[in-house]
Design a protein around this motif. Sequence first.
Motif, PDB file in Angstrom:
ATOM      1  N   HIS A 217      -0.825  10.805   3.314  1.00 42.61           N
ATOM      2  CA  HIS A 217      -1.267   9.895   2.254  1.00 42.61           C
ATOM      3  C   HIS A 217      -1.221   8.469   2.757  1.00 42.61           C
TER       4      HIS A 217
ATOM      5  N   HIS B 274       2.155   9.034  -4.950  1.00 43.13           N
ATOM      6  CA  HIS B 274       1.809   8.169  -6.073  1.00 43.13           C
ATOM      7  C   HIS B 274       1.337   6.832  -5.535  1.00 43.13           C
ATOM      8  N   GLY B 275       0.183   6.411  -5.983  1.00 44.12           N
ATOM      9  CA  GLY B 275      -0.328   5.135  -5.538  1.00 44.12           C
ATOM     10  C   GLY B 275      -1.069   5.215  -4.212  1.00 44.12           C
ATOM     11  N   ALA B 276      -1.193   6.440  -3.646  1.00 46.69           N
ATOM     12  CA  ALA B 276      -1.949   6.557  -2.404  1.00 46.69           C
ATOM     13  C   ALA B 276      -3.400   6.231  -2.692  1.00 46.69           C
ATOM     14  N   GLU B 277      -4.033   5.547  -1.763  1.00 48.52           N
ATOM     15  CA  GLU B 277      -5.435   5.223  -1.951  1.00 48.52           C
ATOM     16  C   GLU B 277      -6.333   6.350  -1.488  1.00 48.52           C
ATOM     17  N   TYR B 278      -5.946   6.989  -0.396  1.00 45.34           N
ATOM     18  CA  TYR B 278      -6.704   8.161   0.040  1.00 45.34           C
ATOM     19  C   TYR B 278      -5.804   9.054   0.871  1.00 45.34           C
TER      20      TYR B 278
END
Lengths: 502, 99
Positions: free
Chosen positions: A148, A157-161
């Motif tokens: 992640h 949580h909050g990963a962009e991709y």
Amino acid sequence: MTTATDALMPYDEVLERFDPVLGLEVHVELGTATKMFCGCPTAFGAPPNTQVCPTCLGLPGSLPVVNGVAVESAVRIGLALNCTIVDWCRFARKNYFYPDIPKNFQISQYDEPIAVDGRFDIELEDGATFRVRIERAHMEEDTGKSLHVGGSTGRIHGAEYSLLDYNRAGVPLIEIVTKPITGTGARAPEVARVYVAALRDVLRGLGVSDVRMDQGSLRCDANVSLMPKGATEFGTRTETKNVNSLRSVERAVRHEMQRQAAVLAAGGTVVQETRHFDENTGFTRPGRVKETAEDYRYFPEPDLVPVAPDTEWVIGLRKALPEPPAERRRRVQTDWDLSDLELRDMVNAGALDLITATVDAGAPAAQARSWWMSYLSQEANTRGIELAELPITPVEVARVVALVAEGGLTNNLARQVVDGVLAGEGTPDEVVESRGLAVVSDDSSLVAAVDEALAAQPDVVEKVRGGKVAAAGAIVGAVMKATGGKADAKRVRELVLERCAQ
Amino acid sequence: MNTISRDEVAHLARLARLAVTEDELDTFAAQLDVILASVARVGEVAADDIPPTSHAVPLTNVFRADEVRPGLTQQQALSGAPATEDGRFKVPQILGGDE
Ligand SMILES: [Zn+2]
């Protein structure tokens, strides 16, 4: 949202008020050469997406074919855990949409696992036996690995991709599930750890997996719930994942007991959820809310025909099972007359297999133990590797022991031979030959060396003749030096005394 | 008469990570009803003496030898991917903040 500042109830108080119930799910990656349903290799650590094919990538038109060795391994694991091997079972599709599985379903087994109703006796630290009942062992495929990227912590949580590597997708997995474990009281964390350790030993003995928790080939999910004292119904459980060492299994269970107790004592309810164990803090934190079994919409896998283990085949596999590790340890302890501590040291040093193999190769147990537990253990320590990783085999150690017993080597020479083998100079016999380490057993050359030493130290001769036999040591030392340590010191001493007496 | 409710369609859509509009919930509920009703007709001919079956062919134990077979190169594997990075498939954030 719950954070790492969860309240914890003191452990003693937890036990005064609640009884813990455990459920352990262990996933073991099989050591087969290829994946569960395709011919891709399974080696750990390859560059991403280099061990993939249309089947494990879930490309249209591809079809799975079952790895026969994986089925055999599953049956052997089931048998080792005293399970019943069913005479007919199927694979099932577990449907879920998450990119770690590119087909959007995982091929698993649902209500028809290959092995059911087992039992596994484990030995706790004080020697007490605890029986863990096994619900089932079933076959499935591993998922890919997600990385992640972005977000504040890099966690999910909050990963962009996310970046996906499917090398692991489709690697054969056996999931071993216990029945609810009750009656452990304060020992729940210990039971969990010892169970996983004992299971690891059995799997290693079967040779079905390299069982490396650090590399994820053995993984434990710990289900924990609490019942108020006197209650008969189980409480709501959580499932803690990401438990990657034996110590973590113990810590995670203990932490969940303390956390859930604090929640319940404060009048709250435990949320049924997946939690992740943080190796650094020893805390668990919530993951995704678990989908229910219904949400997975299991159905029989239409692309695979049923598996129907032949009774005779299963009986043959049962007969060929290795001696269970616990029984083997007990036998070794009796045969070799070891104290509990000596046995534990050997097991902890990873020396038991090596020593038994050395004994099997003809060495007396005492010598085999001595080599592996002292000289070779020190060598492994110095190199910072496991004993088993030393470049010397039990057969070679047994050969060195034999050479000493035959009188061809002194202990000092034997160490030099072992050093040569460790340095990659060949077999013990080759090292003896190339380094010229054979004992000088020819009396005439020894006598010559003794006479020479006596002539050089006439005062010693006088002392010995005057009754100070201990003085002969100086001559023996000189002879040993002159022969490069290749003489048998005992024989040299005899010769020194003989010559002085003349 | 809908046997599949809008809520069930919404639930299935969430499991499948599909964004479905309010209008689509009604459309799909109706369509899924038709599909389920069609499949259910199989049950009308299934008698008690016919066990449920998952395979049309009476085969068991079709196994493969544990031998490595050539697969795809990394380049081939990634060739159909909309986005890649560092030899890996690149996909959008997977779980929403509420999950
Ligand atoms: Zn593959």
